[in-house]
Design a protein around this motif. Structure first.
Motif, PDB file in Angstrom:
ATOM      1  N   MET A   1       0.747  -1.209  -0.141  1.00 50.47           N
ATOM      2  CA  MET A   1       0.070  -0.124  -0.089  1.00 50.47           C
ATOM      3  C   MET A   1       1.022   1.314   0.116  1.00 50.47           C
ATOM      4  O   MET A   1       0.661   2.279  -0.693  1.00 50.47           O
ATOM      5  CB  MET A   1      -0.924  -0.002   1.350  1.00 50.47           C
ATOM      6  CG  MET A   1      -1.816   1.309   1.070  1.00 50.47           C
ATOM      7  SD  MET A   1      -2.758   1.284   2.615  1.00 50.47           S
ATOM      8  CE  MET A   1      -4.124  -0.072   2.380  1.00 50.47           C
ATOM      9  N   ARG A   2       1.948   1.094   0.787  1.00 48.45           N
ATOM     10  CA  ARG A   2       2.785   2.500   0.864  1.00 48.45           C
ATOM     11  C   ARG A   2       3.422   2.813  -0.276  1.00 48.45           C
ATOM     12  O   ARG A   2       3.797   3.745  -0.974  1.00 48.45           O
ATOM     13  CB  ARG A   2       3.746   2.288   1.968  1.00 48.45           C
ATOM     14  CG  ARG A   2       3.104   2.383   3.516  1.00 48.45           C
ATOM     15  CD  ARG A   2       4.253   2.016   4.729  1.00 48.45           C
ATOM     16  NE  ARG A   2       3.621   2.181   5.894  1.00 48.45           N
ATOM     17  CZ  ARG A   2       3.042   3.155   6.464  1.00 48.45           C
ATOM     18  NH1 ARG A   2       3.357   4.319   6.116  1.00 48.45           N
ATOM     19  NH2 ARG A   2       2.511   3.007   7.719  1.00 48.45           N
ATOM     20  N   HIS A   3       4.036   1.598  -1.149  1.00 50.13           N
ATOM     21  CA  HIS A   3       4.408   1.607  -2.262  1.00 50.13           C
ATOM     22  C   HIS A   3       3.634   2.432  -3.388  1.00 50.13           C
ATOM     23  O   HIS A   3       4.162   3.190  -4.101  1.00 50.13           O
ATOM     24  CB  HIS A   3       4.960   0.302  -2.627  1.00 50.13           C
ATOM     25  CG  HIS A   3       5.688   0.223  -4.126  1.00 50.13           C
ATOM     26  ND1 HIS A   3       6.962   0.709  -4.221  1.00 50.13           N
ATOM     27  CD2 HIS A   3       5.196  -0.092  -5.340  1.00 50.13           C
ATOM     28  CE1 HIS A   3       7.376   0.616  -5.451  1.00 50.13           C
ATOM     29  NE2 HIS A   3       6.378   0.040  -6.050  1.00 50.13           N
ATOM     30  N   GLU A   4       2.241   1.977  -3.552  1.00 48.40           N
ATOM     31  CA  GLU A   4       1.648   2.644  -4.463  1.00 48.40           C
ATOM     32  C   GLU A   4       1.252   4.041  -4.084  1.00 48.40           C
ATOM     33  O   GLU A   4       1.126   5.089  -4.967  1.00 48.40           O
ATOM     34  CB  GLU A   4       0.356   1.892  -4.847  1.00 48.40           C
ATOM     35  CG  GLU A   4       0.434   0.494  -5.235  1.00 48.40           C
ATOM     36  CD  GLU A   4       0.899  -0.725  -4.568  1.00 48.40           C
ATOM     37  OE1 GLU A   4       1.492  -0.253  -3.329  1.00 48.40           O
ATOM     38  OE2 GLU A   4       1.085  -1.465  -5.029  1.00 48.40           O
ATOM     39  N   LEU A   5       1.143   4.419  -2.777  1.00 44.86           N
ATOM     40  CA  LEU A   5       0.866   5.757  -2.373  1.00 44.86           C
ATOM     41  C   LEU A   5       1.995   6.464  -2.748  1.00 44.86           C
ATOM     42  O   LEU A   5       1.875   7.913  -2.979  1.00 44.86           O
ATOM     43  CB  LEU A   5       0.500   5.554  -0.902  1.00 44.86           C
ATOM     44  CG  LEU A   5      -0.928   5.427  -0.452  1.00 44.86           C
ATOM     45  CD1 LEU A   5      -1.153   5.476   1.118  1.00 44.86           C
ATOM     46  CD2 LEU A   5      -1.744   6.068  -1.208  1.00 44.86           C
ATOM     47  N   ARG A   6       3.307   6.158  -2.523  1.00 45.92           N
ATOM     48  CA  ARG A   6       4.261   6.843  -2.849  1.00 45.92           C
ATOM     49  C   ARG A   6       4.344   7.636  -4.233  1.00 45.92           C
ATOM     50  O   ARG A   6       4.742   8.717  -4.367  1.00 45.92           O
ATOM     51  CB  ARG A   6       5.675   6.081  -2.898  1.00 45.92           C
ATOM     52  CG  ARG A   6       6.954   7.007  -2.677  1.00 45.92           C
ATOM     53  CD  ARG A   6       8.304   6.325  -2.302  1.00 45.92           C
ATOM     54  NE  ARG A   6       8.569   5.052  -3.084  1.00 45.92           N
ATOM     55  CZ  ARG A   6       8.315   3.759  -2.452  1.00 45.92           C
ATOM     56  NH1 ARG A   6       7.851   3.540  -1.351  1.00 45.92           N
ATOM     57  NH2 ARG A   6       8.582   2.714  -3.302  1.00 45.92           N
ATOM     58  N   HIS A   7       3.832   6.678  -5.100  1.00 49.20           N
ATOM     59  CA  HIS A   7       3.631   7.060  -6.648  1.00 49.20           C
ATOM     60  C   HIS A   7       2.724   7.998  -6.802  1.00 49.20           C
ATOM     61  O   HIS A   7       3.029   9.075  -7.496  1.00 49.20           O
ATOM     62  CB  HIS A   7       3.600   5.839  -7.534  1.00 49.20           C
ATOM     63  CG  HIS A   7       4.603   4.730  -7.622  1.00 49.20           C
ATOM     64  ND1 HIS A   7       4.320   3.416  -7.960  1.00 49.20           N
ATOM     65  CD2 HIS A   7       5.712   4.786  -7.093  1.00 49.20           C
ATOM     66  CE1 HIS A   7       5.548   2.990  -7.953  1.00 49.20           C
ATOM     67  NE2 HIS A   7       6.335   3.834  -7.526  1.00 49.20           N
TER      68      HIS A   7
END
Length: 300
Positions: A1-7
């Motif tokens: 989740m954090r990975h996609e939010l960073r984008h």
């Protein structure tokens, strides 16, 4: 989740500042890393988000259309993560319990009162039902856990013993048996009895004990709820045989006398589904319950 939010955050920051260089500085990442994140988001969404040229970057029409939804996505996700952290720290959450009426009327309120002092935002729902219904609600996942006796063997349920709940006679204070330190089942059989209905585990236990002792009794009144049975005793309408925990705050005119020959008790257990872990809030409430039971055991 954090990975996609960073984008997504990378896209939103570039759109706000209209510059990869300034966005990278504010997000504390390299410009090349920020560029990769935006490109990966474009590939995932299947649209071009920015027009890039020597003079800078300009958000595309598709990117402008996605600004609102992606911004809401970040806010909603942050709210979910924050709520999950509150649940983990028992600052929030919901706990559902199925319990015998005697437990729901006495033990649980005491535990809940202490628990809510330190966990005021946790919501607790209690269903006070007969023993069979307690098991049923646990099996159906309608509650987090149940408190009651084990009346049936079910591989879906784990039962952890908590305490023994003894049966006692609740006798009008004016009656002769009320002056005794204990009574026998045969002595009680000579009285007009007030008993729980036949769905109750107490009634089944009592009838089994009478059958073994070859005792016949006259059941004058049946009730669904134990406070009703106690009210009938107060009016002198008979003697009730109930769990000793049925004693309410108002025992005026009633004497509770232990039953011997035979002594009767039921094992009260924590009932859980074998394949279900308790939430942090439910686990903490259960710890408070065990602590209260231990305290009461020491006081006896």
């Amino acid at each position: 989740m954090r990975h996609e939010l960073r984008h997504v955050r990378a896209f939103l920051k570039v759109a706000e500042l209209e510059s990869f260089t300034r966005a990278a500085a504010e997000l504390h990442v390299s410009q090349s890393a920020l560029t990769v994140q935006v490109k990966q988001l474009e590939e995932e969404l299947g649209v071009l988000l920015f027009d890039r040229n020597k003079r800078g970057v300009t958000i595309t029409a598709a990117g402008r259309d996605l600004l609102g939804p992606l911004h809401r996505l970040v806010l909603d996700t942050e709210a979910i993560v924050s709520y999950a952290l509150d649940i983990s720290a028992v600052r929030a959450g919901n706990v559902a319990i199925a319990a015998l009426p005697t437990i729901a009327a006495d033990l649980l309120p005491r535990v809940m009162r202490a628990f809510m002092r330190t966990n005021p935002d946790v919501r607790i729902a209690v269903q006070d039902v007969v023993a069979d219904k307690v098991c049923e609600l646990v099996v159906k996942r309608a509650v987090d856990f149940g408190l009651g006796p084990v009346n049936r063997r079910d591989r879906e349920i784990q039962a952890h013993p908590l305490y023994q709940d003894h049966l006692a006679a609740f006798i009008p204070a004016t009656q002769g048996l009320a002056k005794q330190s204990e009574v026998t089942l045969r002595e009680l059989a000579a009285c007009e009895l007030i008993l729980p209905n036949r769905e109750s585990s107490v009634r089944r236990m009592l009838e089994a004990a009478m059958a073994r002792a070859r005792i016949t009794a006259v059941v004058r009144h049946e009730t669904n709820y134990m406070p009703t049975a106690l009210a009938l005793v107060q009016r002198g309408l008979g003697v009730a045989i109930l769990p000793e925990s049925a004693a309410g705050t108002s025992m005026d005119g009633i004497v509770r006398v232990p039953i011997r020959k035979p002594a009767m008790s039921r094992q009260i257990c924590l009932l859980q589904r074998a394949d279900r872990r308790l939430s942090p809030a439910a686990e903490k409430l259960l710890q408070a319950l065990r602590k209260e039971i231990l305290t009461q055991t020491k006081l006896r």
